[in-house]
Design an enzyme around this catalytic site. Sequence first.
Site: not given
Length: 256
Positions: A160-162, A164-165
């Site tokens: 999920i971080y990826e 978003a980034k």
Amino acid sequence: MTEFARYPSLAGTPVVISGGASGIGESLVRHFAAQGSKVGFVDIAAEAGENLAAELTEAGQTVRFTRCDITDTEAYQAAIAGFAEAHGDALVLVNNAAHDERHDWAEETSASWDQRIAVNLKHAFFAIQAVAPGMVKAGRGSIINTGSISWMIMAPRIPIYEAAKAATHGLTRGMARELGKSGIRVNTLVPGWIMTQRQLDKWLDAAGEKQIEETQALAGRVYPEDCARMALFLAAEDSRMISAQQFLVDGGWAHV
């Protein structure tokens, strides 16, 4: 920092930085303040933020801190308005705040998805929304969104971080088009594996050291100040015709 560039266009320039109390954010605050910028920064870590602001103010620099949870959009936009009252409308915005907490995709919920997107992406858009009118009025400005090489190299346990980034650079491209005719530049600064204290404490082990040696083209390690110096360039008028781009500060990591 005397061996590095000074940017006359940053002297007296109002700057807003999110997540400025530690790590890359702390280095951003220190570097912009050293350039003579008027720095306003937010962080959820009140003690660290207050101590940093007090230290730099005592040194004669213009720094203001507001404790703020950047996932509370109204509170964050109010903090930005407070910086504008104190320093003038921001002409530089660095959307630095993020949280790369490891997570298991199979255990995520709708609520945890929303929270991770809020802390890693949503706040950047609403910070832009808050500062853009002042930049439009001035006819100039620089917005720097912070990305990550994680999605480029398919790092494990942070999907999920990826997401978003990866979306951050889409936000950069879209807002560069929306704001460019008003003289506002929007770019993405993309850190590699940066040796913040948090990374050293939580993630860097012998296997990580070996991975850096094998995968990074340059010898040595990448530190927060390496990212800060790129941010200075992107904020200064030296980069006045650069927009909608992403700039990797990763030591030449092999992207496969």
